[in-house]
Design a protein around this motif. Structure first.
Motif, PDB file in Angstrom:
ATOM      1  N   LEU A  38       0.835  -1.201   0.000  1.00 52.59           N
ATOM      2  CA  LEU A  38       0.000   0.000   0.000  1.00 52.59           C
ATOM      3  C   LEU A  38       0.878   1.263   0.000  1.00 52.59           C
ATOM      4  CD1 LEU A  38      -2.821   1.229   0.165  1.00 52.59           C
ATOM      5  CD2 LEU A  38      -2.741   0.972   2.638  1.00 52.59           C
ATOM      6  N   SER A  39       1.898   1.271   0.838  1.00 54.34           N
ATOM      7  CA  SER A  39       2.780   2.439   0.925  1.00 54.34           C
ATOM      8  C   SER A  39       3.502   2.676  -0.390  1.00 54.34           C
ATOM      9  CB  SER A  39       3.812   2.246   2.034  1.00 54.34           C
ATOM     10  OG  SER A  39       3.164   1.982   3.250  1.00 54.34           O
ATOM     11  N   ASP A  89       0.723  19.289   5.063  1.00 52.74           N
ATOM     12  CA  ASP A  89       0.125  18.946   6.359  1.00 52.74           C
ATOM     13  C   ASP A  89      -0.659  17.640   6.238  1.00 52.74           C
ATOM     14  OD1 ASP A  89       1.092  21.170   7.574  1.00 52.74           O
ATOM     15  OD2 ASP A  89      -0.720  22.372   7.261  1.00 52.74           O
ATOM     16  N   ASP A  90      -0.686  16.879   7.320  1.00 53.45           N
ATOM     17  CA  ASP A  90      -1.507  15.676   7.338  1.00 53.45           C
ATOM     18  C   ASP A  90      -2.989  16.063   7.246  1.00 53.45           C
ATOM     19  OD1 ASP A  90       0.659  14.037   7.594  1.00 53.45           O
ATOM     20  OD2 ASP A  90       0.529  13.877   9.774  1.00 53.45           O
ATOM     21  N   PRO A  91      -3.790  15.242   6.569  1.00 48.47           N
ATOM     22  CA  PRO A  91      -5.231  15.537   6.553  1.00 48.47           C
ATOM     23  C   PRO A  91      -5.821  15.342   7.954  1.00 48.47           C
ATOM     24  CG  PRO A  91      -4.798  13.368   5.586  1.00 48.47           C
ATOM     25  CD  PRO A  91      -3.462  13.989   5.866  1.00 48.47           C
ATOM     26  N   ASP A  92      -6.872  16.088   8.254  1.00 52.64           N
ATOM     27  CA  ASP A  92      -7.558  15.908   9.541  1.00 52.64           C
ATOM     28  C   ASP A  92      -8.503  14.714   9.405  1.00 52.64           C
ATOM     29  OD1 ASP A  92      -9.032  15.958  11.823  1.00 52.64           O
ATOM     30  OD2 ASP A  92      -9.436  18.112  11.785  1.00 52.64           O
ATOM     31  N   VAL A  93      -8.081  13.568   9.971  1.00 59.28           N
ATOM     32  CA  VAL A  93      -8.866  12.343   9.780  1.00 59.28           C
ATOM     33  C   VAL A  93     -10.045  12.244  10.752  1.00 59.28           C
ATOM     34  CG1 VAL A  93      -6.950  11.047   8.762  1.00 59.28           C
ATOM     35  CG2 VAL A  93      -7.325  10.935  11.228  1.00 59.28           C
ATOM     36  N   CYS A 110       1.183   6.183   3.887  1.00 59.61           N
ATOM     37  CA  CYS A 110       2.597   5.752   3.907  1.00 59.61           C
ATOM     38  C   CYS A 110       3.192   6.006   5.284  1.00 59.61           C
ATOM     39  CB  CYS A 110       3.450   6.536   2.918  1.00 59.61           C
ATOM     40  SG  CYS A 110       3.124   6.229   1.206  1.00 59.61           S
ATOM     41  N   LYS A 111       2.959   7.209   5.799  1.00 58.47           N
ATOM     42  CA  LYS A 111       3.530   7.583   7.104  1.00 58.47           C
ATOM     43  C   LYS A 111       3.047   6.648   8.199  1.00 58.47           C
ATOM     44  CE  LYS A 111       3.884  12.596   6.356  1.00 58.47           C
ATOM     45  NZ  LYS A 111       3.223  13.857   6.746  1.00 58.47           N
ATOM     46  N   GLN A 112       1.784   6.253   8.110  1.00 59.01           N
ATOM     47  CA  GLN A 112       1.213   5.401   9.149  1.00 59.01           C
ATOM     48  C   GLN A 112       1.666   3.944   9.016  1.00 59.01           C
ATOM     49  OE1 GLN A 112      -0.722   6.768  11.626  1.00 59.01           O
ATOM     50  NE2 GLN A 112      -0.202   8.684  10.628  1.00 59.01           N
ATOM     51  N   MET A 113       1.830   3.493   7.788  1.00 57.69           N
ATOM     52  CA  MET A 113       2.109   2.074   7.542  1.00 57.69           C
ATOM     53  C   MET A 113       3.595   1.743   7.662  1.00 57.69           C
ATOM     54  SD  MET A 113      -0.730   0.453   6.818  1.00 57.69           S
ATOM     55  CE  MET A 113      -2.435   0.683   6.349  1.00 57.69           C
ATOM     56  N   MET A 114       4.455   2.716   7.333  1.00 60.57           N
ATOM     57  CA  MET A 114       5.891   2.455   7.365  1.00 60.57           C
ATOM     58  C   MET A 114       6.472   2.973   8.682  1.00 60.57           C
ATOM     59  SD  MET A 114       6.297   0.920   4.470  1.00 60.57           S
ATOM     60  CE  MET A 114       8.021   0.892   3.950  1.00 60.57           C
ATOM     61  N   THR A 129      12.629   7.888   0.531  1.00 62.61           N
ATOM     62  CA  THR A 129      13.098   6.649   1.146  1.00 62.61           C
ATOM     63  C   THR A 129      12.140   6.240   2.257  1.00 62.61           C
ATOM     64  OG1 THR A 129      15.347   7.439   0.759  1.00 62.61           O
ATOM     65  CG2 THR A 129      15.110   5.536   2.212  1.00 62.61           C
ATOM     66  N   MET A 130      11.718   4.973   2.213  1.00 59.91           N
ATOM     67  CA  MET A 130      10.819   4.467   3.249  1.00 59.91           C
ATOM     68  C   MET A 130      11.466   3.234   3.878  1.00 59.91           C
ATOM     69  SD  MET A 130       7.085   4.778   1.415  1.00 59.91           S
ATOM     70  CE  MET A 130       7.402   3.786  -0.030  1.00 59.91           C
ATOM     71  N   THR A 131      11.298   3.083   5.181  1.00 66.33           N
ATOM     72  CA  THR A 131      11.840   1.876   5.814  1.00 66.33           C
ATOM     73  C   THR A 131      10.764   1.187   6.657  1.00 66.33           C
ATOM     74  OG1 THR A 131      12.560   2.897   7.895  1.00 66.33           O
ATOM     75  CG2 THR A 131      14.105   2.998   6.054  1.00 66.33           C
TER      76      THR A 131
END
Lengths: 136, 100
Positions: A38-39, A89-93, A110-114, A129-131
């Motif tokens: 997904l990311s 900015d992150d969306p207001d979920v 991406c930020k939440q999953m990685m 770069t994602m880890t």
């Protein structure tokens, strides 16, 4: 790093995803694979849609796995318009449906999953770069 | 992605099978188009066959929910697998759409 450069990239999201998900660096665990896939999709789709005018340009993707720390690294590199997706900015979920905007969720996912996601502009390229630690 | 839409009295039943991702979300939106019309819709979406969803797919559900609310209707999603449910949870979509 196992790398491949795709050129052109218009309508190539599936092909790019298949290359990355088939990498021997990827974990077998289905839950981890889901999050990573997904990311990657969100990040690749961003480049395919927005990095180049008319979608004409290249995207180099790569994976590596640190066997000791079991940290998987995924890198995306393109020569499109300089753009740092992490500046947004992150969306207001927490907002109700009628106040929610269409879009803006991709990089947030991406930020939440990685475990980490970082951006740099290097030698005229956008580098994302994602880890993710893959011992589950 | 296979979308099956059927009618059961006043209810519209939708069955989703496969993946909704950036490569087929536009097609998915077109297939959901019939659900964006009509008064007081009562839509029940069976997600048991839905294996994957990305933000482009979520976008379609937000459009649908907004459309349903504007027509004073009802939208329920059910039987979501835990991985797909997590995507709805993280993005707050679980709060704007009824998931049972």
């Amino acid at each position: 790093m196992r790398k491949k450069r795709f050129n052109p990239i218009k309508d190539k999201t599936s092909e790019i995803m298949e290359f990355l998900m088939a990498s021997p660096d990827m974990p077998q665990d289905e839950n981890l694979r889901f999050k990573i896939e997904l990311s990657i999709e969100e990040a690749v789709d961003n480049v395919v849609r927005y990095a180049y005018e008319g979608g004409i340009g290249w995207l180099e993707v790569g994976t590596s796995l640190n066997e000791e720390s079991l940290i998987l690294t995924i890198e995306l590199r393109d020569a499109g318009t300089p753009f740092n997706p992490l500046e947004k900015d992150d969306p207001d979920v927490t907002l109700p449906a009628h106040d929610r905007e269409i879009g803006g969720l991709g990089i947030y996912l991406c930020k939440q999953m990685m475990d980490s996601i970082s951006y740099r502009y290097e030698d005229g390229n956008n580098v994302l770069t994602m880890t993710k630690r893959i011992d589950s | 992605m296979i979308v099956t839409i059927s009618k059961q009295e006043d209810k519209t039943l939708v069955e989703l099978n496969g993946r909704i991702d950036s490569t087929n979300a536009d097609k998915f939106q077109q297939e959901m188009e019939p659900l964006m019309q009509g008064e007081k819709p009562d839509i029940d979406v069976d997600c048991s066959g839905l294996t994957y969803i990305s933000s482009q797919g979520l976008r379609v559900f937000l459009l649908l929910q907004k459309s349903v609310m504007a027509r004073k209707g009802k939208l329920v999603m059910r039987n979501m697998n835990p991985r797909v449910k997590e995507v709805f949870d993280i993005t707050g979509f679980s709060n704007i759409i009824t998931i049972i």
